[in-house]
Design a protein around this motif. Sequence first.
Motif, PDB file in Angstrom:
ATOM      1  N   ALA A   1       0.825  -1.213   0.000  1.00 55.31           N
ATOM      2  CA  ALA A   1       0.000   0.000   0.000  1.00 55.31           C
ATOM      3  C   ALA A   1       0.857   1.260   0.000  1.00 55.31           C
ATOM      4  O   ALA A   1       0.473   2.279  -0.582  1.00 55.31           O
ATOM      5  N   THR A   2       2.019   1.205   0.626  1.00 50.00           N
ATOM      6  CA  THR A   2       2.921   2.360   0.648  1.00 50.00           C
ATOM      7  C   THR A   2       3.526   2.614  -0.721  1.00 50.00           C
ATOM      8  O   THR A   2       3.686   3.763  -1.138  1.00 50.00           O
ATOM      9  N   LEU A   3       3.850   1.566  -1.439  1.00 48.66           N
ATOM     10  CA  LEU A   3       4.463   1.708  -2.753  1.00 48.66           C
ATOM     11  C   LEU A   3       3.445   1.927  -3.872  1.00 48.66           C
ATOM     12  O   LEU A   3       3.828   2.359  -4.967  1.00 48.66           O
ATOM     13  N   ALA A   4       2.185   1.643  -3.639  1.00 50.54           N
ATOM     14  CA  ALA A   4       1.158   1.765  -4.675  1.00 50.54           C
ATOM     15  C   ALA A   4       1.058   3.161  -5.298  1.00 50.54           C
ATOM     16  O   ALA A   4       0.901   3.268  -6.517  1.00 50.54           O
ATOM     17  N   PRO A   5       1.147   4.254  -4.540  1.00 47.03           N
ATOM     18  CA  PRO A   5       1.052   5.577  -5.181  1.00 47.03           C
ATOM     19  C   PRO A   5       2.156   5.845  -6.200  1.00 47.03           C
ATOM     20  O   PRO A   5       1.966   6.615  -7.134  1.00 47.03           O
ATOM     21  N   PHE A   6       3.287   5.196  -6.053  1.00 46.24           N
ATOM     22  CA  PHE A   6       4.407   5.424  -6.962  1.00 46.24           C
ATOM     23  C   PHE A   6       4.187   4.771  -8.322  1.00 46.24           C
ATOM     24  O   PHE A   6       4.919   5.049  -9.269  1.00 46.24           O
ATOM     25  N   ALA A   7       3.194   3.896  -8.445  1.00 52.39           N
ATOM     26  CA  ALA A   7       2.884   3.260  -9.720  1.00 52.39           C
ATOM     27  C   ALA A   7       2.079   4.177 -10.629  1.00 52.39           C
ATOM     28  O   ALA A   7       2.007   3.944 -11.832  1.00 52.39           O
ATOM     29  N   ALA A   8       1.460   5.204 -10.067  1.00 47.84           N
ATOM     30  CA  ALA A   8       0.650   6.137 -10.853  1.00 47.84           C
ATOM     31  C   ALA A   8       1.520   7.294 -11.340  1.00 47.84           C
ATOM     32  O   ALA A   8       2.616   7.527 -10.843  1.00 47.84           O
ATOM     33  N   GLY A   9       0.989   8.036 -12.292  1.00 47.59           N
ATOM     34  CA  GLY A   9       1.695   9.203 -12.790  1.00 47.59           C
ATOM     35  C   GLY A   9       1.522  10.381 -11.855  1.00 47.59           C
ATOM     36  O   GLY A   9       0.726  10.345 -10.925  1.00 47.59           O
ATOM     37  N   GLY A  10       2.273  11.442 -12.102  1.00 47.81           N
ATOM     38  CA  GLY A  10       2.134  12.647 -11.290  1.00 47.81           C
ATOM     39  C   GLY A  10       3.438  13.045 -10.624  1.00 47.81           C
ATOM     40  O   GLY A  10       4.487  12.440 -10.840  1.00 47.81           O
ATOM     41  N   ASP A  11       3.351  14.087  -9.813  1.00 46.43           N
ATOM     42  CA  ASP A  11       4.517  14.611  -9.120  1.00 46.43           C
ATOM     43  C   ASP A  11       4.962  13.691  -7.993  1.00 46.43           C
ATOM     44  O   ASP A  11       4.170  12.922  -7.440  1.00 46.43           O
ATOM     45  N   LEU A  12       6.225  13.817  -7.621  1.00 39.67           N
ATOM     46  CA  LEU A  12       6.795  12.960  -6.581  1.00 39.67           C
ATOM     47  C   LEU A  12       6.291  13.326  -5.185  1.00 39.67           C
ATOM     48  O   LEU A  12       6.051  12.438  -4.363  1.00 39.67           O
ATOM     49  N   ALA A  13       6.091  14.607  -4.906  1.00 44.33           N
ATOM     50  CA  ALA A  13       5.696  15.042  -3.559  1.00 44.33           C
ATOM     51  C   ALA A  13       4.357  14.436  -3.123  1.00 44.33           C
ATOM     52  O   ALA A  13       4.272  13.892  -2.006  1.00 44.33           O
ATOM     53  N   PRO A  14       3.287  14.485  -3.927  1.00 48.36           N
ATOM     54  CA  PRO A  14       2.040  13.843  -3.490  1.00 48.36           C
ATOM     55  C   PRO A  14       2.169  12.331  -3.321  1.00 48.36           C
ATOM     56  O   PRO A  14       1.580  11.751  -2.407  1.00 48.36           O
ATOM     57  N   LYS A  15       2.963  11.710  -4.177  1.00 47.86           N
ATOM     58  CA  LYS A  15       3.173  10.262  -4.046  1.00 47.86           C
ATOM     59  C   LYS A  15       3.874   9.949  -2.729  1.00 47.86           C
ATOM     60  O   LYS A  15       3.476   9.029  -2.010  1.00 47.86           O
ATOM     61  N   ALA A  16       4.928  10.708  -2.435  1.00 47.74           N
ATOM     62  CA  ALA A  16       5.686  10.469  -1.205  1.00 47.74           C
ATOM     63  C   ALA A  16       4.839  10.736   0.030  1.00 47.74           C
ATOM     64  O   ALA A  16       4.867   9.962   0.994  1.00 47.74           O
ATOM     65  N   ALA A  17       4.062  11.830   0.006  1.00 49.37           N
ATOM     66  CA  ALA A  17       3.208  12.145   1.159  1.00 49.37           C
ATOM     67  C   ALA A  17       2.162  11.068   1.377  1.00 49.37           C
ATOM     68  O   ALA A  17       1.924  10.638   2.511  1.00 49.37           O
ATOM     69  N   THR A  18       1.539  10.606   0.300  1.00 48.42           N
ATOM     70  CA  THR A  18       0.551   9.534   0.424  1.00 48.42           C
ATOM     71  C   THR A  18       1.201   8.254   0.929  1.00 48.42           C
ATOM     72  O   THR A  18       0.645   7.555   1.784  1.00 48.42           O
ATOM     73  N   GLY A  19       2.400   7.950   0.446  1.00 49.85           N
ATOM     74  CA  GLY A  19       3.115   6.764   0.916  1.00 49.85           C
ATOM     75  C   GLY A  19       3.467   6.839   2.391  1.00 49.85           C
ATOM     76  O   GLY A  19       3.323   5.854   3.119  1.00 49.85           O
ATOM     77  N   VAL A  20       3.896   8.004   2.846  1.00 45.96           N
ATOM     78  CA  VAL A  20       4.243   8.171   4.267  1.00 45.96           C
ATOM     79  C   VAL A  20       2.999   8.024   5.140  1.00 45.96           C
ATOM     80  O   VAL A  20       3.035   7.334   6.172  1.00 45.96           O
ATOM     81  N   ILE A  21       1.908   8.648   4.734  1.00 43.37           N
ATOM     82  CA  ILE A  21       0.663   8.536   5.510  1.00 43.37           C
ATOM     83  C   ILE A  21       0.218   7.081   5.578  1.00 43.37           C
ATOM     84  O   ILE A  21      -0.156   6.572   6.644  1.00 43.37           O
ATOM     85  N   THR A  22       0.282   6.383   4.453  1.00 39.18           N
ATOM     86  CA  THR A  22      -0.123   4.981   4.417  1.00 39.18           C
ATOM     87  C   THR A  22       0.780   4.118   5.294  1.00 39.18           C
ATOM     88  O   THR A  22       0.302   3.221   5.997  1.00 39.18           O
ATOM     89  N   ALA A  23       2.082   4.387   5.274  1.00 37.57           N
ATOM     90  CA  ALA A  23       3.009   3.623   6.107  1.00 37.57           C
ATOM     91  C   ALA A  23       2.727   3.838   7.591  1.00 37.57           C
ATOM     92  O   ALA A  23       2.730   2.880   8.375  1.00 37.57           O
ATOM     93  N   VAL A  24       2.455   5.080   7.974  1.00 38.16           N
ATOM     94  CA  VAL A  24       2.146   5.363   9.386  1.00 38.16           C
ATOM     95  C   VAL A  24       0.856   4.656   9.795  1.00 38.16           C
ATOM     96  O   VAL A  24       0.765   4.098  10.894  1.00 38.16           O
ATOM     97  N   ILE A  25      -0.146   4.668   8.917  1.00 34.20           N
ATOM     98  CA  ILE A  25      -1.399   3.964   9.211  1.00 34.20           C
ATOM     99  C   ILE A  25      -1.134   2.470   9.396  1.00 34.20           C
ATOM    100  O   ILE A  25      -1.610   1.852  10.359  1.00 34.20           O
ATOM    101  N   GLY A  26      -0.363   1.866   8.499  1.00 40.16           N
ATOM    102  CA  GLY A  26      -0.068   0.435   8.599  1.00 40.16           C
ATOM    103  C   GLY A  26       0.687   0.075   9.868  1.00 40.16           C
ATOM    104  O   GLY A  26       0.372  -0.913  10.538  1.00 40.16           O
TER     105      GLY A  26
END
Length: 117
Positions: free
Chosen positions: A78-103
């Motif tokens: 779930a943490t790595l999933a945002p990096f599979a989509a297109g877009g800027d790195l900052a939103p992907k990283a922020a979403t990954g960090v939030i997901t990791a903290v939740i997990g």
Amino acid sequence: MAALIAVVGILIARGVFDIAVLAPKQSGTWGNANTATYALVAFGAGLLATAVLHVLLLTTPSPFTFFGWILGLCTLAATLAPFAAGGDLAPKAATGVITAVIGIAVWSLTANAARRS
């Protein structure tokens, strides 16, 4: 707790760091419906983790080891999933960090509660 962590994480990412997590910047600090969806999915993941641990406690000889591996791999995916989509790195990283903290929170709170009960 998982839903609250999701909301607080999105508030910090959007409000403090001005990173558009899960929505365009014009959605504001509180975001849009995606914020509620993210929080509800986090809540559901917490419930699912509790159910998985309960089944493991009833059926396996080493339930906390299995639970740690299952939740660890799910959190990593779930943490790595945002990096599979297109877009800027900052939103992907922020979403990954939030997901990791939740997990991590779901794993530690669920496992500790099960050990004490």
